[in-house]
Design an enzyme around this catalytic site. Structure first.
Site, PDB file in Angstrom:
ATOM      1  N   SER A  13       0.804  -1.223   0.000  1.00  0.00           N
ATOM      2  CA  SER A  13       0.000   0.000   0.000  1.00  0.00           C
ATOM      3  C   SER A  13       0.837   1.273   0.000  1.00  0.00           C
ATOM      4  O   SER A  13       0.310   2.364  -0.220  1.00  0.00           O
ATOM      5  CB  SER A  13      -0.930   0.022   1.216  1.00  0.00           C
ATOM      6  OG  SER A  13      -0.190   0.233   2.407  1.00  0.00           O
ATOM      7  N   GLY A  14       2.136   1.154   0.254  1.00  0.00           N
ATOM      8  CA  GLY A  14       2.993   2.332   0.342  1.00  0.00           C
ATOM      9  C   GLY A  14       3.262   2.967  -1.014  1.00  0.00           C
ATOM     10  O   GLY A  14       2.911   2.414  -2.069  1.00  0.00           O
ATOM     11  N   GLY A 101      15.204  -2.341  -0.654  1.00  0.00           N
ATOM     12  CA  GLY A 101      15.355  -0.897  -0.773  1.00  0.00           C
ATOM     13  C   GLY A 101      15.075  -0.197   0.538  1.00  0.00           C
ATOM     14  O   GLY A 101      15.084   1.034   0.605  1.00  0.00           O
ATOM     15  N   THR A 102      14.819  -0.966   1.589  1.00  0.00           N
ATOM     16  CA  THR A 102      14.542  -0.414   2.919  1.00  0.00           C
ATOM     17  C   THR A 102      15.740   0.356   3.439  1.00  0.00           C
ATOM     18  O   THR A 102      16.880  -0.103   3.306  1.00  0.00           O
ATOM     19  CB  THR A 102      14.205  -1.553   3.897  1.00  0.00           C
ATOM     20  OG1 THR A 102      13.106  -2.307   3.377  1.00  0.00           O
ATOM     21  CG2 THR A 102      13.853  -1.021   5.275  1.00  0.00           C
ATOM     22  N   HIS A 158      14.062  15.157   0.897  1.00  0.00           N
ATOM     23  CA  HIS A 158      12.994  14.198   0.618  1.00  0.00           C
ATOM     24  C   HIS A 158      11.650  14.755   1.082  1.00  0.00           C
ATOM     25  O   HIS A 158      11.586  15.769   1.779  1.00  0.00           O
ATOM     26  CB  HIS A 158      13.263  12.852   1.321  1.00  0.00           C
ATOM     27  CG  HIS A 158      14.319  12.029   0.655  1.00  0.00           C
ATOM     28  ND1 HIS A 158      15.655  12.160   0.943  1.00  0.00           N
ATOM     29  CD2 HIS A 158      14.234  11.070  -0.305  1.00  0.00           C
ATOM     30  CE1 HIS A 158      16.355  11.314   0.195  1.00  0.00           C
ATOM     31  NE2 HIS A 158      15.511  10.643  -0.566  1.00  0.00           N
ATOM     32  N   LYS A 162       8.972  11.025   4.979  1.00  0.00           N
ATOM     33  CA  LYS A 162      10.127  10.143   5.187  1.00  0.00           C
ATOM     34  C   LYS A 162      10.517  10.157   6.658  1.00  0.00           C
ATOM     35  O   LYS A 162      10.621  11.215   7.273  1.00  0.00           O
ATOM     36  CB  LYS A 162      11.300  10.588   4.314  1.00  0.00           C
ATOM     37  CG  LYS A 162      12.486   9.629   4.362  1.00  0.00           C
ATOM     38  CD  LYS A 162      13.490   9.939   3.269  1.00  0.00           C
ATOM     39  CE  LYS A 162      14.695   9.005   3.327  1.00  0.00           C
ATOM     40  NZ  LYS A 162      14.317   7.587   3.151  1.00  0.00           N
TER      41      LYS A 162
END
Length: 269
Positions: A13-14, A101-102, A158, A162
């Site tokens: 969902s992100g 990618g965390t 960013h 974030k």
């Protein structure tokens, strides 16, 4: 049944999760076989395409990562550190390529991920874009060419959602600069300036973080000396660059030997 690699997306969902699902769905080189969300999430039990506000994709969102990973050749994971560590073990058990990618991973987290890489392919990067990985290589070369008369500062920006700072990309750039200088980043990192912080220490690598609006990602590496500055810059305007890079990594990792890899390996840089 498609003969292309089946991919599971975690954190469906992100922002990145949805971008990955769209990218995979539009690709002829792979297909979506799973979408994972945390227990209790409103999307669990729904078709992921419909949950995203579009047409059905025939994939039901689940909170059971074990079941999802069992039918996958790759897992693409932009989630949270604790979840990523758990997923690394589960993906290794399933012998699925795990693309991570965390960001915000601790030393303990990385040790657990590297342990899982003894049994499966894990590709981890603070940033999956071609441009940023080229910037990383350039940063290393410039840092190696210049002495400590050139102060190194990394400035990143960013979006306002974030949660970690400095960004994973900024730290990746910092590691590249430190490697170029032949030092350990932990020994020269300067992140906490506030109040009367004192003069800048020669040889330190400084970090500054900007958060605001919907900024996708901007990174500057500044080499500043008396009378001159060199600035290396990358600006991402579309999150799709990260999704395309992650997908490239997932496909590259098929049939590779178990181990820990990064985007430099994937891109042959």
């Amino acid at each position: 049944m498609s003969q292309t690699p089946g991919i599971v997306v975690t954190g469906a969902s992100g922002r990145m999760g949805q971008m990955l699902i769209r990218t995979i769905s539009e690709s002829g080189a792979c297909h979506l076989v799973g979408a994972v969300e945390r227990k209790g999430h409103a999307w669990v039990g729904r078709d992921v395409g419909e949950a995203m506000g579009g047409a059905p994709l025939g994939v039901i969102v689940t909170d059971d990562a074990i079941e999802a990973f069992a039918k996958a050749q790759a897992v693409i994971d932009f989630s949270a550190p604790a979840a990523t560590v758990e997923f690394a073990g589960l993906a290794a058990q399933a012998r699925a390529v795990h693309v991570i990618g965390t960001t915000g991973l601790s030393g303990t987290d990385l040790a657990a991920i590297n342990a899982a890489a003894r049994h499966a392919v894990i590709i981890r990067a603070g940033n999956m874009s071609l441009g940023v990985n080229l910037l990383t290589q350039l940063t290393k070369k410039v840092a190696a060419a210049l002495d400590a008369d050139f102060d190194i500062e990394i400035v990143e920006a960013h979006h306002n959602k974030k949660v970690d700072a400095p960004s994973g990309t900024a730290l990746m750039l910092g590691e590249a600069a430190a490697e170029g200088r032949g030092v350990a980043l932990d020994e020269v990192s300067d992140r906490g300036r506030d109040g009367i912080a004192g003069a800048r220490k020669r040889g330190d690598i400084g970090f500054s973080a900007i958060r605001g609006g919907d900024i996708v990602g901007e990174h500057d590496v500044i080499f500043a000396a008396a009378g001159e500055r060199i600035v290396l810059r990358h600006v991402a305007t579309d999150r799709a660059v990260f999704a395309r890079g992650a997908l490239k990594a997932a496909l590259w990792g098929q049939n590779k030997a178990p181990g820990a890899y990064d985007m430099v390996d994937v891109l042959g840089l």
